[in-house]
Design a protein around this motif. Structure first.
Motif, PDB file in Angstrom:
ATOM      1  N   LEU A 278       0.823  -1.218   0.000  1.00  0.00           N
ATOM      2  CA  LEU A 278       0.000   0.000   0.000  1.00  0.00           C
ATOM      3  C   LEU A 278       0.852   1.261   0.000  1.00  0.00           C
ATOM      4  N   ARG A 279       1.951   1.237   0.733  1.00  0.00           N
ATOM      5  CA  ARG A 279       2.815   2.427   0.742  1.00  0.00           C
ATOM      6  C   ARG A 279       3.402   2.676  -0.644  1.00  0.00           C
ATOM      7  N   ALA A 280       3.748   1.600  -1.345  1.00  0.00           N
ATOM      8  CA  ALA A 280       4.230   1.764  -2.719  1.00  0.00           C
ATOM      9  C   ALA A 280       3.111   2.244  -3.631  1.00  0.00           C
ATOM     10  N   LEU A 281       1.924   1.704  -3.420  1.00  0.00           N
ATOM     11  CA  LEU A 281       0.767   2.047  -4.245  1.00  0.00           C
ATOM     12  C   LEU A 281       0.390   3.518  -4.109  1.00  0.00           C
ATOM     13  N   THR A 282       0.528   4.057  -2.893  1.00  0.00           N
ATOM     14  CA  THR A 282       0.063   5.423  -2.616  1.00  0.00           C
ATOM     15  C   THR A 282       1.192   6.449  -2.552  1.00  0.00           C
ATOM     16  N   ALA A 283       2.410   6.028  -2.820  1.00  0.00           N
ATOM     17  CA  ALA A 283       3.560   6.946  -2.714  1.00  0.00           C
ATOM     18  C   ALA A 283       3.344   8.185  -3.567  1.00  0.00           C
ATOM     19  N   GLY A 284       3.489   9.349  -2.948  1.00  0.00           N
ATOM     20  CA  GLY A 284       3.322  10.610  -3.652  1.00  0.00           C
ATOM     21  C   GLY A 284       1.881  11.024  -3.854  1.00  0.00           C
ATOM     22  N   ARG A 285       0.928  10.172  -3.482  1.00  0.00           N
ATOM     23  CA  ARG A 285      -0.484  10.483  -3.693  1.00  0.00           C
ATOM     24  C   ARG A 285      -1.304  10.425  -2.407  1.00  0.00           C
ATOM     25  N   ALA A 286      -0.664  10.083  -1.295  1.00  0.00           N
ATOM     26  CA  ALA A 286      -1.372  10.029  -0.022  1.00  0.00           C
ATOM     27  C   ALA A 286      -0.405  10.338   1.102  1.00  0.00           C
ATOM     28  N   ARG A 287      -0.941  10.916   2.132  1.00  0.00           N
ATOM     29  CA  ARG A 287      -0.178  11.129   3.356  1.00  0.00           C
ATOM     30  C   ARG A 287      -0.426   9.928   4.260  1.00  0.00           C
ATOM     31  N   TRP A 288       0.644   9.329   4.767  1.00  0.00           N
ATOM     32  CA  TRP A 288       0.545   8.159   5.650  1.00  0.00           C
ATOM     33  C   TRP A 288       1.034   8.580   7.029  1.00  0.00           C
ATOM     34  N   ARG A 289       0.191   8.439   8.021  1.00  0.00           N
ATOM     35  CA  ARG A 289       0.533   8.830   9.398  1.00  0.00           C
ATOM     36  C   ARG A 289       0.392   7.619  10.300  1.00  0.00           C
ATOM     37  N   ARG A 290       1.382   7.421  11.161  1.00  0.00           N
ATOM     38  CA  ARG A 290       1.398   6.243  12.034  1.00  0.00           C
ATOM     39  C   ARG A 290       1.133   6.666  13.479  1.00  0.00           C
ATOM     40  N   VAL A 291       0.229   5.929  14.129  1.00  0.00           N
ATOM     41  CA  VAL A 291      -0.154   6.194  15.512  1.00  0.00           C
ATOM     42  C   VAL A 291       0.122   4.934  16.325  1.00  0.00           C
ATOM     43  N   PHE A 292       0.872   5.078  17.412  1.00  0.00           N
ATOM     44  CA  PHE A 292       1.251   3.929  18.231  1.00  0.00           C
ATOM     45  C   PHE A 292       0.259   3.762  19.377  1.00  0.00           C
ATOM     46  N   GLY A 293      -0.396   2.592  19.392  1.00  0.00           N
ATOM     47  CA  GLY A 293      -1.487   2.366  20.338  1.00  0.00           C
ATOM     48  C   GLY A 293      -1.068   1.846  21.696  1.00  0.00           C
ATOM     49  N   ILE A 294       0.198   1.460  21.868  1.00  0.00           N
ATOM     50  CA  ILE A 294       0.730   0.940  23.139  1.00  0.00           C
ATOM     51  C   ILE A 294      -0.087  -0.278  23.590  1.00  0.00           C
TER      52      ILE A 294
END
Length: 311
Positions: free
Chosen positions: A43-59
């Motif tokens: 998915l990161r390759a699929l959306t590279a340059g076309r989407a913002r990807w933000r990661r949230v750590f749930g602990i």
């Protein structure tokens, strides 16, 4: 449980103007998140340059959790739990889990601090920390274990990371991640599906949180929650829903290029990213209870799983 307020402000994209945003709720110690990595890499390759990807750590595991009355029994149970999950995800898992992580907060702090060094550093740090649990069987659940696991990691200033993972701004960011993961959007509450992740939220001692991992897709076509371990087809369907004007296709890459980029490949990684099952000849193979892991030679040179077996 009361759903999160639907009128609470939520991002609708990278710039609020119709771009696509993907928010990933995860944890370094989560076996479902480990098994989801091949799809997420695609998915990161699929959306590279076309989407913002933000990661949230749930602990997933926290400092305040009560210790197990019988650590050996807990470790044996959790080891079986990981193996059961691996039967769904086909992810490698350790021959022997030495202990259950006392907390995933130190690893989350390191992964959050690594984001300051760029996307490549962030991916390499999180991947290495996942592998301490699911390949080596020794979860990096203290700051010392985190830094030992990351020693020599190519493309990462580990000394800087060790300093920054304790900075107030990083600690505050992870604290905010913890809170955000416990305020699921209505779409997560409403989610129902067959399989091991049938609901989008999990009850905790103090409320609820997202099922880990969860991807929340936002775009001009709306918002979709994809909780738990989902197929690549389900993720791409979510993308098409929130951004129907895009042609969401990604070309497969060669095994050599995939190994050079990611430094570490599982069987599902190889299949989803390259369409093949044979790793490049230069790959260093590590056997696990759930199948092989292949390392780039530069990654193998400092990987703790190989250091442990040599020592």
């Amino acid at each position: 449980m009361t759903p999160a307020s639907p009128d609470r402000p939520r991002s609708t994209g990278a710039d609020g103007g119709g771009a696509v945003e993907i928010v990933e709720y995860t944890d370094p110690a989560c076996p479902w998140a480990w098994g989801s990595e091949p799809a997420f890499r695609h998915l990161r390759a699929l959306t590279a340059g076309r989407a913002r990807w933000r990661r949230v750590f749930g602990i997933l595991f926290d400092d305040g959790d009560d210790p197990a009355p019988d650590p050996a029994a807990e470790t044996a149970w959790y080891s079986r739990y990981i193996a059961d999950i691996a039967r769904h995800t086909r992810a490698p898992y350790a021959h022997r889990l030495r202990w259950v992580a006392a907390t995933s907060r130190p690893a989350s702090l390191a992964a959050k601090a690594a984001e300051r060094q760029g996307a490549i550093a962030a991916e390499r740090v999180l991947r290495r920390l996942r592998e301490t649990t699911f390949v080596l069987g020794t979860p990096a659940d203290t700051a010392e274990r985190v830094l030992d696991a990351l020693a020599g990691l190519d493309g990462v200033d580990v000394g800087r990371l060790g300093t920054e993972m304790g900075e107030p701004s990083v600690v505050a960011a992870v604290r905010q991640d913890h809170a955000e993961a416990r305020d699921p959007i209505p779409e997560a509450y409403a989610f129902r599906a067959p399989g091991p992740h049938g609901t989008g939220v999990k009850e905790t001692d103090d409320g609820v949180r997202y099922a880990l991992p969860t991807l929340v897709f936002s775009g001009p076509g709306g918002r979709v929650a994809a909780p738990g371990w989902r197929s690549l087809a389900e993720y791409t369907a979510a993308l098409r829903t929130v951004a129907p004007g895009h042609l969401w296709q990604a070309a497969l890459t060669g095994p050599e290029e995939a190994l050079a980029e990611h430094r570490s490949l599982t069987g599902p990684d190889l299949s989803l990213l390259t369409g093949r099952t044979t790793p490049p000849p230069a790959a260093v193979q590590v056997e696990t209870a759930g199948g092989p892991l292949w390392l780039h030679p530069d990654e193998a040179a400092t990987h703790p799983v190989l250091a442990a077996r040599q020592g």
